[in-house]
Design an enzyme around this catalytic site. Structure first.
Site, short mmCIF file in Angstrom:
data_model
loop_
_atom_site.label_atom_id
_atom_site.label_comp_id
_atom_site.label_asym_id
_atom_site.label_seq_id
_atom_site.Cartn_x
_atom_site.Cartn_y
_atom_site.Cartn_z
N GLN A 198 5.49 21.66 28.80
CA GLN A 198 5.95 22.47 29.93
C GLN A 198 6.97 21.62 30.69
OE1 GLN A 198 4.52 25.80 30.37
NE2 GLN A 198 3.96 25.26 28.27
N ALA A 239 1.92 31.95 37.24
CA ALA A 239 2.05 31.25 35.97
C ALA A 239 3.50 30.83 35.69
CB ALA A 239 1.52 32.14 34.85
N HIS A 240 3.70 30.18 34.58
CA HIS A 240 5.02 29.63 34.24
C HIS A 240 6.10 30.71 34.09
CE1 HIS A 240 3.27 29.23 29.87
NE2 HIS A 240 3.06 30.41 30.37
N ASN A 241 7.28 30.37 34.61
CA ASN A 241 8.46 31.21 34.47
C ASN A 241 8.39 32.56 35.18
OD1 ASN A 241 8.29 29.48 31.66
ND2 ASN A 241 10.37 29.68 32.45
#
Lengths: 341, 341, 341
Positions: A198, A239-241
């Protein structure tokens, strides 16, 4: 802060009815406020409390002004005006320029002179904090983090590598910004999971507030983006992005899965869940505990779930839900057979 | 880490089409990658971006190889191969053997020589950390904890008494492992609750990852067990005496009540809730926000909840849910009466 | 603590059948307990384990006493009696009066002589801790906090300005008490939000337990109130101005929105959500993941949600839910047309 009503009226653009030299120094409810306190009323539900209040002054709108037994500040939007007045009255007198002896500041990190860094704070390498930042006890700021002006980190906040934070941002205790996203590639043959590094970051705009124990993951590639003016409550999971548009507000315990984009001026109520890789239009409002499983293209209010009942009734209805498709087919059959008659 | 394509090809078992001496040193998306970066494509959705990419090399599968305008690493499973390549490229150069001056190490605790212990870390008594562990700022490790090799605790993690952690485990910021389970015996007569001492521990296998602000309670008696290769996202709640089978993955905001057992190779999506004292078979996949109220004996995909709609439509349908049993009975009556005709 | 069975019998008011001088020093399950350990059985499910147990003594009720092959403590309520016995046996031998060298105590703060303050604890100004408090590593206690006797803060807890905590309260790691509530007034014209200062406090009664990474917000005006004997699990979110009645218990991942009042002796199961500004009567029990959208005036058990199914079946039923109102109308039409015949 002790402030005369004439100054308060000027600050919030109110018409003062009463003594311009009277002063208040804090805020309270209509019931509890005393002579040195400000209170407010924004709908007629509390009119009884208004009539007997002992507050020094009450913020209210024209229709209620005649019922006010004490000084009044008459405005169009009492709740908003109260918020502005209370912010002025309760502004914190800030210490300035104090780095606690136990704080640890890493190589090549820049802390503007008027920042306040609390005890046991750890600032890693290549970090920059612009003017007016406050970092409370026990915070950890990892390498390459940059913060704008007047950023406040409450106690025990963790900021991950490379996070960028704008101006006038407040992050509440225990929040974690820039933790790893949850990304794994299946190894196949029941061998488990290969971690996907990540390596993106979190980018936070200006005037953002992030609640206690909320987590915001860094991007896998590219960044997780929190727009200007976004307000996020406690225990929210981002969460990511994920990308959140300007001025959207997200209430407690909501969860937003990876790569989902939320528009501007949206609100998500408590416990709402959004699946990953979807897109929510500007001006969407989602009611509490709704599960959003696909993109929403139009502004509006959206909901899911079932109403609560006594457990006895609920059990009967819930079991029927499992046969709802069959039930529908039976009915359609019935209607068809009637028409055929 | 700068790495020539020939070495990357060997590492991931790819066929290289292009310049073996070309080097890359980081990863990015097809759109943003430059000549010194690796990218990847795993389905044809992004083929337009592939055709114009300026990446140094792209990991892809055979069918897309002809469309690649730059160096290509051809593999069977581009996402998995990317994960492996990115892990190699972005491996962190670790400091070794540094115990920060402010770290506190309790009596009879063993820290292997090459561990890194950050500022303000507190290690209590009788703790052991094997080779290669990293403990970041502000972590607290209570008495009698044992960790295997290459365990990483990110900042502000709390590890409770007697926790055992295997090898190659990463725990993200703010996570709490080994907190007390929620166990009380009713005192009767509306006198409230008697706490049941929580004297078991948490046992975590190898290659486990646990997300930010996740909590894992210790056992009441006996242990809470997290199997090998288990991946747990942020803000997951794992209650006392839960057992999670090898290689299962649990997404954000899921909650698992006490004494529930989850099989191997299961996945729980975000916000899933499992009641206590049930058993979930191997290979069960539960979709987002599903409420699991009894054991699942067969592998498969399981769901609950209702689809979201506009609030206006939802209100109409939701109120009907409360009468679903009566509705079903009406229909059955109707069908019966038709048959009787 | 090593304790003879005669003393244990006296402590829990049990009838001892066996050797009064036999001693036990810890607790375990029927299967694993050895001669120096206490175990218990509270229903006949585990009778096979009872018959072969090697425990030093078993707590049980009369009907099972004849099946017990070892010393027995016969009581009316084995689970409650076990809880009391285990609490005695596993009581921690407390250090007394130790303030760690790295703890920081602010001006005008009072710490009773027999308190234990761990490493890297930060206590701000005007704080008072009465006799017998324990504050573990990394906790932050802000200005004007007062704690009663025997309060235990586990590691990395944050206590906000002005919080009042009663006697015999335990707060688990990572919990945040007294964070700002989520209060904003809309600025109108899509300009975003004006923060409403959160100037109330949190007031916690006696004998309260609060779980790991749980958050309790301070009041906007007035206080957030947690009654006596309330038990709160991990990752619970309690918003500003919530009031929780005595002896209520709230399980993991539940969320309670602002200004909601919960009665006495209520239980909320895991993942339950309550909207704001509602009132829940005494003796209400809400099952897991239920969404409570309006006040509950009568004691009882309440539920919402749909049962889980295979994803294949669920998809068919869920889509029908979106037409439930139309379906109901069709049926009513059909019934009407039949009657008209």
């Amino acid at each position: 802060m002790i402030i005369p009503l004439k100054d308060l009226a000027a600050h919030i653009g109110a018409e003062l009815r009463g003594d311009p030299e009277h002063t208040v120094e804090s805020c309270s409810t209509l019931e509890l406020a005393h002579d040195g306190q400000l209170s407010f009323i924004y709908n007629s539900t509390y009119i009884k409390a208004l009539k007997t209040t002992k507050a020094g002054v009450v913020i209210l709108s024209e229709p209620l002004a005649d019922e006010c037994p004490v000084n009044a500040l008459v405005v169009e939007n009492p709740y908003l005006s109260y918020a502005k007045a209370a912010t002025l009255i309760h502004q914190k007198s800030k210490q300035v320029g104090d780095i606690h002896a136990t704080a640890i500041i890493g190589d090549k990190s820049y802390i503007a002179k008027d920042c306040v860094i609390g005890p046991n704070v750890v600032v890693s390498k290549n970090v920059s904090l612009q003017s007016g930042c406050t970092v409370s006890a026990g915070c950890f700021i990892d390498d390459n983090v940059s913060m704008g002006k007047n950023v406040t980190l409450m106690a025990n906040v963790t900021i991950g590598v490379g996070t960028h934070i704008g101006d006038n941002v407040t992050i509440h205790p225990g929040a974690v910004i820039g933790s790893d996203g949850f990304g794994y590639a299946p190894l196949g043959d029941h061998k488990g999971w290969q971690k996907v590094p990540q390596i993106g970051h979190v980018v936070i705009g200006n005037n953002v507030e992030i609640g206690a124990n909320t987590t915001v993951d860094c991007g896998t590639l590219g960044n997780t983006i929190i727009g200007n003016g976004v307000k996020i409550d406690n225990q929210v999971m981002i969460a990511h992005n994920v990308k959140i548009g300007d001025h959207s507000a997200i209430a407690g315990c909501a969860g937003i899965a990876g790569s989902t984009t939320i528009g501007k001026h949206c609100t998500l109520a408590g416990g709402v869940g959004l699946v990953g890789h979807i897109s929510i239009a500007d001006g969407v409002h989602v009611t509490g505990m709704t599960m959003v499983t696909h993109s929403i293209k139009q502004a509006g209010v959206y909901s899911s779930g079932t109403p609560f009942q006594t457990n006895r009734d609920w059990l009967k209805n819930a079991v029927r839900f499992k046969q709802l498709d069959k039930l529908t087919k039976k009915i359609n059959q019935l209607i068809k057979s009637q028409k055929d008659d």
